[in-house]
Design an enzyme around this catalytic site. Structure first.
Site, short mmCIF file in Angstrom:
data_model
loop_
_atom_site.label_atom_id
_atom_site.label_comp_id
_atom_site.label_asym_id
_atom_site.label_seq_id
_atom_site.Cartn_x
_atom_site.Cartn_y
_atom_site.Cartn_z
N THR A 137 0.88 -1.18 0.00
CA THR A 137 0.00 0.00 0.00
C THR A 137 0.90 1.21 0.00
OG1 THR A 137 -1.89 -0.96 1.17
CG2 THR A 137 -1.54 1.34 1.56
N ARG A 181 -13.31 -7.73 -3.10
CA ARG A 181 -12.79 -7.60 -1.72
C ARG A 181 -12.27 -6.17 -1.50
NH1 ARG A 181 -7.68 -5.93 0.60
NH2 ARG A 181 -7.56 -6.84 2.67
N THR A 190 -0.91 0.23 6.87
CA THR A 190 -0.64 -0.83 5.90
C THR A 190 -0.61 -2.16 6.62
OG1 THR A 190 1.02 -1.77 4.40
CG2 THR A 190 1.84 -0.23 6.05
N GLY A 221 -5.94 -5.72 5.78
CA GLY A 221 -7.01 -4.76 6.02
C GLY A 221 -8.14 -5.27 6.90
N1 ASP Z 1 -4.13 -2.67 3.80
C1 ASP Z 1 -4.13 -3.18 2.46
C2 ASP Z 1 -5.36 -4.00 2.25
O1 ASP Z 1 -5.73 -4.76 3.12
C3 ASP Z 1 -2.91 -3.99 2.12
C4 ASP Z 1 -1.59 -3.49 2.66
O2 ASP Z 1 -1.51 -2.44 3.24
O3 ASP Z 1 -0.59 -4.16 2.50
O4 ASP Z 1 -5.91 -3.93 1.19
#
Ligand code: ASP
Length: 318
Positions: free
Chosen positions: A176, A204, A227, A230
């Site tokens: 992210t 999703r 990050t 999620g």
């Molecule tokens: N938070 C993001 C998600 O769940 C993924 C990430 O930050 O790595 O989509």
């Protein structure tokens, strides 16, 4: 001059050092530096925290080295569905889009939702159509694809077949980008943009476009971009909880950030990280993985950036 600050992250799904060429790491660091400098130029000129976080995120969305915009993760159907959000700590105004497929810079669409609609979150095809009506740059879905994400998708599918998914690296799975800023007027802002998880089911949506989960900003306290997986960030309303810990329990930014990433997330055994700034321009950037692309420039004007434990510092000309 009042304190100003910018903090960014490029996700906690960082590759091990030896899995990318020196040139790729150099490009990743160059993109982090360009992102910080874009935001810093705005803040130095008296510009707003909102403009600064948007500019910082756009640079990372345009780079193939981060899981957002060009370089984003692929769904199980080998397509891209992108999520982004932005929040203005001065007004609690917020905008977000999720599962969009055609907007070149999703963070710009999130900002347009905040400023030019009555909504906070617009989803899917209607969000793409909204962005088009706003005059934002549109691209084919394939614009976001890179060889690295195609390889990650193939590898995750193969692992799923073989039953070895648990051994997949954080880098294969997710990433992210995000930015937080404090401007000279004391306003805070946060922005987050992501392709989400590689091989995610179509439809999703994670925490990144959910205000209070992946993104939050409130003047006088903090701005934060998260990050990590999620689903867990949503359940714990992590971004809002950072603010609540500071506001109700008088925790410092660092204490609250560390508690969330190292204690609250611990039982879930997930990769997690965040970048946050407080009202004085102090930056926290904890993570629990082997690395998190990140950087910041605090009120002292020194630029810091890194992808793993060690950080580089650069004194900027004033
Ligand atoms: N938070 C993001 C998600 O769940 C993924 C990430 O930050 O790595 O989509």
């Amino acid at each position: 001059m009042n304190p100003i600050a910018i903090g960014i992250h490029g996700g906690c799904g960082t590759l091990a050092r030896d899995l990318q060429s020196t040139q790729d790491w150099a490009e990743t660091e160059a993109a982090l530096e360009a992102s910080l400098r874009a935001a810093w130029t705005i803040l130095k000129a008296g510009g707003s925290a909102l403009d600064a976080v948007e500019a910082a995120v756009v640079v990372m969305e345009d780079s193939p080295h981060f899981n957002a915009g060009h370089g984003a993760a692929l769904t199980e159907n080998a397509e891209h569905e992108l999520d982004a959000s932005i929040m203005d700590g001065a007004t609690l105004g917020a905008g977000a889009i999720c599962a969009v497929r055609r907007i070149r810079n999703p963070i710009k669409a999130a900002r347009a939702v905040m400023e030019n609609s009555d909504c906070v979150l617009i989803v899917g095809d209607p969000a793409d159509a909204f962005a088009r009506r706003q005059g934002l740059a549109m691209v084919e879905n394939g614009y976001f694809t890179t060889a690295r994400r195609q390889q990650a998708l193939a590898s995750l599918k193969a692992r799923k077949e073989r039953g070895t998914l648990a051994a997949a690296s954080e880098a294969e799975r997710h990433g992210t980008v995000g930015a937080v800023a404090l401007d000279a007027k004391g306003n805070l802002a946060a922005a987050t943009s992501t392709g989400g998880f590689n091989n995610k089911p179509a439809g999703r949506v994670g925490d990144s476009p959910i205000i209070g989960a992946g993104t939050y900003a409130r003047n006088g306290a903090c701005a934060v971009s998260c990050t990590g997986q999620g689903e867990i960030f949503i359940r714990h309303a992590v971004a809002h909880d950072l603010w609540a810990r500071m506001h109700y329990a008088a925790e410092t930014l660092h204490r609250a950030s560390d508690a969330l990433i190292h204690d609250v997330m611990k039982p879930y055994k997930i990769g997690a990280g965040l970048v946050a700034v407080d009202a004085k321009g102090r930056i926290a950037a904890p993570y629990n993985t082997l690395g998190m692309a990140r950087g910041w420039i605090g009120p002292d004007g020194v630029l810091h950036l890194g992808t793993h434990e060690e950080m580089k510092s650069l004194v900027l000309a004033s």
